[in-house]
Design an enzyme around this catalytic site. Structure first.
Site, mmCIF file in Angstrom:
data_model
loop_
_atom_site.group_PDB
_atom_site.id
_atom_site.type_symbol
_atom_site.label_atom_id
_atom_site.label_comp_id
_atom_site.label_asym_id
_atom_site.label_seq_id
_atom_site.Cartn_x
_atom_site.Cartn_y
_atom_site.Cartn_z
ATOM 1 N N ASP A 1 -4.372 10.987 -46.641
ATOM 2 C CA ASP A 1 -5.282 11.576 -47.626
ATOM 3 C C ASP A 1 -5.216 10.767 -48.928
ATOM 4 O O ASP A 1 -4.124 10.555 -49.466
ATOM 5 C CB ASP A 1 -4.878 13.030 -47.902
ATOM 6 C CG ASP A 1 -5.949 13.772 -48.692
ATOM 7 O OD1 ASP A 1 -6.869 14.314 -48.076
ATOM 8 O OD2 ASP A 1 -5.847 13.783 -49.941
ATOM 9 N N ASP B 1 -17.628 7.248 -51.276
ATOM 10 C CA ASP B 1 -17.920 6.979 -49.870
ATOM 11 C C ASP B 1 -17.525 5.553 -49.502
ATOM 12 O O ASP B 1 -16.993 5.304 -48.408
ATOM 13 C CB ASP B 1 -19.407 7.196 -49.589
ATOM 14 C CG ASP B 1 -19.804 8.664 -49.655
ATOM 15 O OD1 ASP B 1 -18.898 9.522 -49.643
ATOM 16 O OD2 ASP B 1 -21.018 8.946 -49.711
ATOM 17 N N ASN C 1 -14.016 10.653 -57.469
ATOM 18 C CA ASN C 1 -15.433 10.951 -57.252
ATOM 19 C C ASN C 1 -16.118 11.365 -58.548
ATOM 20 O O ASN C 1 -17.233 10.926 -58.851
ATOM 21 C CB ASN C 1 -15.582 12.064 -56.214
ATOM 22 C CG ASN C 1 -15.798 11.519 -54.814
ATOM 23 O OD1 ASN C 1 -16.186 10.366 -54.640
ATOM 24 N ND2 ASN C 1 -15.548 12.337 -53.816
ATOM 25 N N GLU D 1 -12.087 13.789 -47.214
ATOM 26 C CA GLU D 1 -11.411 12.503 -47.379
ATOM 27 C C GLU D 1 -10.162 12.377 -46.511
ATOM 28 O O GLU D 1 -9.413 11.406 -46.643
ATOM 29 C CB GLU D 1 -11.021 12.296 -48.852
ATOM 30 C CG GLU D 1 -9.986 13.267 -49.383
ATOM 31 C CD GLU D 1 -10.597 14.522 -49.991
ATOM 32 O OE1 GLU D 1 -9.920 15.184 -50.796
ATOM 33 O OE2 GLU D 1 -11.768 14.831 -49.668
ATOM 34 N N HIS E 1 -20.064 9.681 -56.214
ATOM 35 C CA HIS E 1 -19.831 9.887 -54.782
ATOM 36 C C HIS E 1 -20.143 8.643 -53.955
ATOM 37 O O HIS E 1 -19.546 8.437 -52.897
ATOM 38 C CB HIS E 1 -20.669 11.069 -54.284
ATOM 39 C CG HIS E 1 -20.163 12.390 -54.779
ATOM 40 N ND1 HIS E 1 -19.086 13.032 -54.203
ATOM 41 C CD2 HIS E 1 -20.560 13.187 -55.805
ATOM 42 C CE1 HIS E 1 -18.849 14.170 -54.841
ATOM 43 N NE2 HIS E 1 -19.734 14.292 -55.823
#
Length: 261
Positions: free
Chosen positions: A127, A144, A135, A170, A140
């Site tokens: 993680d 990504d 973010n 994530e 975002h």
């Protein structure tokens, strides 16, 4: 005249010629054996009867054969198209569209596989640290892009027989096949260091780095994979609690009560 018609006519003519030759041979042989005269009518019969019968029959048979072949070709093309569509649908339903890794459902199915005597797999949960803040600060789209970079790193640092999945948001999962805890810890550390040292996203300052926390658990033969998943999740929380950017294969329940609702 179409190629199909040419093939039908050509084959019919060949068969008719063979029929004429065979008719002459049989008829004249029989007439000679029976001492019957061979007159002009015999020549006419041996020539025109095979033509009158052979051409229509041959044309019909070869036309049907062409139709059957065309149908078979169409069926084969339809089967190939259906198989390709099935393969695409299977890939879409079993893979995450953004990273190309296994979806959560497919990854969980692979965790549930049967293990032979003495075989042991190890599950890693990975993680990114402070990803929500990343973010919020960088957007975002950059988030990504970061997840795609992590996915590529996981593929690069694992073997072809291992399974890698995006478990949601994530979080990533890696199933190391036939790997015990000690070797898995080394692999997990390599992942952590590799991700932390990546040259990250274009357009962001050089000091922007993304790190990951990793929790792991063995899945020996006969063990419940869900127990291993829970253990790896607790180890991941333990890594987060102890400062992030680290690997944990053990956890302290007393500390986890602080971070687990």
């Amino acid at each position: 005249m179409t190629p199909r018609t040419k093939r039908i006519v050509g084959k019919s003519i060949v068969v008719t010629i063979i029929a004429i030759v065979a008719t002459f041979a049989l008829s004249f042989t029989a007439r000679l054996a029976l001492q019957m005269p061979i007159d002009w009518l015999s020549w006419v019969e041996c020539t025109f009867i095979p033509i009158l019968i052979g051409m229509p029959v041959g044309s019909y048979i070869f036309a049907q054969a062409e139709t059957i072949q065309d149908t078979c070709d169409k069926l084969e093309k339809s089967y190939e198209a259906l198989r390709e569509t099935h393969d695409r649908l299977t890939f879409v339903t079993s893979h995450d569209p953004m990273t190309g890794l296994f979806s959560r459902g497919e990854f969980m199915a692979r965790i549930d596989r049967k293990r032979d005597e003495g075989e042991c797999d190890t599950l890693l949960l990975i993680d990114p640290d402070h990803f929500s803040l990343f973010n919020d600060k960088h957007g975002h789209a950059k988030g990504d892009e970061t997840l795609v970079q992590i996915a590529k790193a996981l593929v690069y640092l694992t073997r072809s027989g291992d399974s890698i999945g995006r478990l949601g948001g994530e979080e990533f999962g890696v199933l190391l096949r036939g790997v015990h805890k000690e070797q898995a810890m080394t692999i997990a550390e390599n992942i952590r260091r590799h991700v932390g040292g990546l040259p990250w996203i274009k357009g962001l300052p050089d000091d922007v780095k993304v790190t990951v926390s990793i929790g792991g658990a063995e899945i020996p033969r006969g063990a419940d994979p869900q127990d291993a998943l829970r253990t790896a999740g607790r180890c991941l929380l333990d890594a987060k609690y102890r400062g992030r950017n680290r690997v944990s294969f053990d956890y302290e329940a007393a500390k986890l009560r602080v971070v687990i609702p």
